[in-house]
Design a protein around this motif. Structure first.
Motif, PDB file in Angstrom:
ATOM      1  N   THR A 236       0.842  -1.206   0.000  1.00 44.13           N
ATOM      2  CA  THR A 236       0.000   0.000   0.000  1.00 44.13           C
ATOM      3  C   THR A 236       0.870   1.247   0.000  1.00 44.13           C
ATOM      4  O   THR A 236       0.649   2.184  -0.781  1.00 44.13           O
ATOM      5  N   TYR A 237       1.877   1.287   0.892  1.00 38.07           N
ATOM      6  CA  TYR A 237       2.813   2.415   0.923  1.00 38.07           C
ATOM      7  C   TYR A 237       3.540   2.555  -0.430  1.00 38.07           C
ATOM      8  O   TYR A 237       3.770   3.666  -0.921  1.00 38.07           O
ATOM      9  N   GLU A 238       3.907   1.416  -1.008  1.00 38.59           N
ATOM     10  CA  GLU A 238       4.652   1.420  -2.270  1.00 38.59           C
ATOM     11  C   GLU A 238       3.844   2.031  -3.397  1.00 38.59           C
ATOM     12  O   GLU A 238       4.351   2.859  -4.185  1.00 38.59           O
ATOM     13  N   LEU A 239       2.571   1.671  -3.517  1.00 39.46           N
ATOM     14  CA  LEU A 239       1.724   2.215  -4.579  1.00 39.46           C
ATOM     15  C   LEU A 239       1.511   3.723  -4.401  1.00 39.46           C
ATOM     16  O   LEU A 239       1.502   4.466  -5.394  1.00 39.46           O
ATOM     17  N   VAL A 240       1.317   4.144  -3.166  1.00 38.82           N
ATOM     18  CA  VAL A 240       1.161   5.587  -2.919  1.00 38.82           C
ATOM     19  C   VAL A 240       2.425   6.324  -3.321  1.00 38.82           C
ATOM     20  O   VAL A 240       2.379   7.405  -3.947  1.00 38.82           O
ATOM     21  N   ASP A 241       3.563   5.767  -2.963  1.00 35.51           N
ATOM     22  CA  ASP A 241       4.830   6.423  -3.267  1.00 35.51           C
ATOM     23  C   ASP A 241       5.091   6.498  -4.766  1.00 35.51           C
ATOM     24  O   ASP A 241       5.660   7.471  -5.276  1.00 35.51           O
ATOM     25  N   ILE A 242       4.665   5.485  -5.530  1.00 31.70           N
ATOM     26  CA  ILE A 242       4.934   5.449  -6.959  1.00 31.70           C
ATOM     27  C   ILE A 242       3.941   6.276  -7.761  1.00 31.70           C
ATOM     28  O   ILE A 242       4.337   7.046  -8.664  1.00 31.70           O
ATOM     29  N   TYR A 243       2.658   6.177  -7.435  1.00 34.12           N
ATOM     30  CA  TYR A 243       1.633   6.709  -8.328  1.00 34.12           C
ATOM     31  C   TYR A 243       0.977   8.023  -7.853  1.00 34.12           C
ATOM     32  O   TYR A 243       0.158   8.565  -8.600  1.00 34.12           O
ATOM     33  N   PHE A 244       1.316   8.502  -6.681  1.00 35.68           N
ATOM     34  CA  PHE A 244       0.719   9.768  -6.228  1.00 35.68           C
ATOM     35  C   PHE A 244       1.769  10.882  -6.318  1.00 35.68           C
ATOM     36  O   PHE A 244       2.956  10.672  -6.041  1.00 35.68           O
ATOM     37  N   GLU A 245       1.280  12.051  -6.710  1.00 32.13           N
ATOM     38  CA  GLU A 245       2.174  13.184  -6.954  1.00 32.13           C
ATOM     39  C   GLU A 245       2.738  13.739  -5.646  1.00 32.13           C
ATOM     40  O   GLU A 245       2.092  13.704  -4.604  1.00 32.13           O
ATOM     41  N   GLU A 246       3.954  14.294  -5.770  1.00 33.44           N
ATOM     42  CA  GLU A 246       4.595  14.921  -4.635  1.00 33.44           C
ATOM     43  C   GLU A 246       3.854  16.212  -4.263  1.00 33.44           C
ATOM     44  O   GLU A 246       3.354  16.902  -5.137  1.00 33.44           O
TER      45      GLU A 246
END
Length: 246
Positions: A236-246
């Motif tokens: 879950t953390y990984e997907l947020v880190d990859i696909y959500f904008e900074e």
């Protein structure tokens, strides 16, 4: 001649006796008068003493009454003073003062609101990624706190808590997955879908392998769910880190 001398002697004796009787009678009379006089003086002295005592009692009574009156006056004065002070302290402000106070309060409220608005405006808005990371962190903290208090938990309680934790992270993963699906073009989403299917297979295999060392024991199912939960949280953390904008 002898008869004359005898008569004179008798008359002299009688005269002397008469004088004596007269003197005795006169003396008694005077003594009685003196006694009467002394008795009167004694009565007057007693009366004077009684009057003096009565006067003293009256005077003492007056003094006590005066003292009581002074005490009462002091109490009344003190009470009046206190009431006066209380009246001064609790005086009702006039309408102008009340109006001014209300206006000041309203002005301060508006000023404080403006300041908060300015501060919020100055603060940079959190990015989408930061918002989701905060959400995931709050879930992690919540369950870490629960697990720190499991000393008295039975095996059944721990299994139930771990199942609950896994369900929560699995729901979060699915939510994030659906959000990413809306963000990505179809071709890129297909790639993510295939990766996700492969990840699920790897996750289940790792959980089974980790729990196999407890095969047949009460810890087997607990270890299986623990590995499933940890890997799901990491994904879950990984997907947020990859696909959500900074």
């Amino acid at each position: 001649m002898k008869k004359n001398m005898k008569a004179i002697f008798i008359v002299s004796i009688l005269f002397i006796i008469g004088v004596g009787i007269f003197g005795l009678a006169n003396g008694n009379l005077k003594f009685g008068r003196n006694n009467s006089k002394y008795g009167s003086l004694s009565n007057d002295f007693k009366k004077s003493n009684e009057e003096n005592e009565s006067a003293k009692v009256v005077e003492q009574t007056k003094e006590e009454e005066l003292a009581d009156t002074n005490d009462k006056n002091e109490v009344n004065n003190s009470t009046q003073s206190m009431q006066s002070n209380m009246s001064d302290d609790t005086s009702v402000p006039d309408s102008k003062e009340v109006t001014q106070t209300e206006e000041d309060a309203q002005e301060y409220t508006l000023f404080a609101t403006d300041e908060l608005s300015d501060e919020k405006a100055k603060e940079p808005e959190k990015t989408e990624k930061e918002q989701y990371i905060e959400r995931l962190n709050s879930i992690t903290i919540y369950y870490d706190d629960l697990w720190s208090r499991t000393d008295s938990f039975s095996m059944v309680d721990m299994k139930e808590l771990k199942n609950q934790e896994y369900t929560k992270w699995d729901d979060e993963l699915n939510t994030i997955y659906q959000l990413i699906k809306k963000k990505l073009p179809e071709d890129k989403f297909i790639v993510l879908r295939d990766e996700e299917r492969e990840w699920i297979t790897r996750r289940d295999e790792q959980a089974a392998l980790a729990s196999s060392k407890y095969a047949g024991g009460s810890m087997e199912s607990l270890e299986y769910m623990a590995v499933m939960t940890e890997l799901t949280k990491e994904r879950t953390y990984e997907l947020v880190d990859i696909y959500f904008e900074e």
